[in-house]
Design a protein around this motif. Structure first.
Motif, PDB file in Angstrom:
ATOM      1  N   THR A 147       2.777   4.288  -1.324  1.00 41.97           N
ATOM      2  CA  THR A 147       2.659   5.188  -2.438  1.00 41.97           C
ATOM      3  C   THR A 147       4.023   5.697  -3.104  1.00 41.97           C
ATOM      4  OG1 THR A 147       2.243   6.981  -1.293  1.00 41.97           O
ATOM      5  CG2 THR A 147       0.378   5.693  -1.854  1.00 41.97           C
TER       6      THR A 147
ATOM      7  N   SER B 294      -0.958   9.611   3.046  1.00 38.68           N
ATOM      8  CA  SER B 294      -0.149   8.949   2.423  1.00 38.68           C
ATOM      9  C   SER B 294       1.016   9.995   1.672  1.00 38.68           C
ATOM     10  CB  SER B 294      -0.636   8.285   1.038  1.00 38.68           C
ATOM     11  OG  SER B 294      -1.059   9.247   0.148  1.00 38.68           O
TER      12      SER B 294
ATOM     13  N   LYS C  41       0.727  -1.178   0.183  1.00 36.56           N
ATOM     14  CA  LYS C  41       0.084  -0.039  -0.086  1.00 36.56           C
ATOM     15  C   LYS C  41       0.860   1.347   0.217  1.00 36.56           C
ATOM     16  CE  LYS C  41      -4.212  -2.020   2.130  1.00 36.56           C
ATOM     17  NZ  LYS C  41      -4.949  -2.214   3.245  1.00 36.56           N
TER      18      LYS C  41
END
Ligand SMILES: [Zn+2]
Length: 205
Positions: free
Chosen positions: A51, A156, A49
């Motif tokens: 980024t 993120s 997950k």
């Protein structure tokens, strides 16, 4: 797509993820003015997950380094660190935009890791502590209402960098493709989560 030796699942040549999780379709290119330097804690590498790798793939001027100790850049005075305001640590947040970015591109330094790992990178690399810091201005509420209820610290790396680059360049439109990349990436994660839930249900039957 050739299967790698050892019988492991085939991986994408572009993003190096297993084919089912390939995020190459999420790449939306941006010709960024302010350059980006991502310093990634090794524990963060390989996180499905994460980024940072997608972010690097989207930007024309970006570098991703993995490690715990990093050499200071030669043009250190052209670097700005993205780091939240930390009351009591004696550092003053840099004004925005900082400094006149139009003379020559600045480099934005982003630490990719959990809050704790980012703090460790900061402590282990004293040159990072000398950099002026950029704290994010509050993003528009509507943007986050339609996204997810995420706190400042859960944002993120891609989202935080998109906001910071737009802030530094004073140009939100230029960085719009990064938001499309994030939306596509979230959709991919949901598809993968749905697929694995289906698999678990099939196994349970
Ligand atoms: Zn791929």
């Amino acid at each position: 797509m050739p299967a790698p030796p050892g019988g492991r699942r085939p991986v994408c040549d572009g993003c190096r993820r297993p084919l089912a999780g390939c995020w190459c379709g999420c790449i939306h290119r941006v010709d960024n003015f302010t350059r980006l330097l991502i310093l990634q804690d090794p524990d963060e590498q390989g996180q499905a997950k994460g980024t940072a790798a997608l972010l690097r793939a989207c930007l024309t001027q970006a570098e991703l380094r993995v490690g715990r100790h990093f050499d200071s850049p030669v043009d250190l005075d052209r670097h700005v660190l993205l780091y939240p305001d930390t009351p009591g640590d004696g550092k003053v947040a840099a004004p925005s935009p900082w400094p006149p970015a139009r003379i020559a591109p600045l480099s934005l330094v982003v630490l990719d890791g959990t809050w704790r790992r980012s703090l460790r990178l900061l402590h282990q690399n004293p040159w990072l502590q000398t950099l002026p810091r950029l704290a994010l201005a509050a993003p528009p509420a509507s943007r986050y209402a339609i996204r997810r209820a995420r706190s400042e610290h859960q944002r993120s790396t891609l989202e935080a960098s998109a906001l910071a680059l737009a802030q530094l360049d004073g140009d939100a439109v230029r960085y719009e493709p990064l938001w499309r990349a994030m939306d596509d990436f979230i959709a991919l994660q949901r598809r993968l989560a749905g697929a694995s839930a289906d698999t678990r249900r099939d196994v349970a039957r």
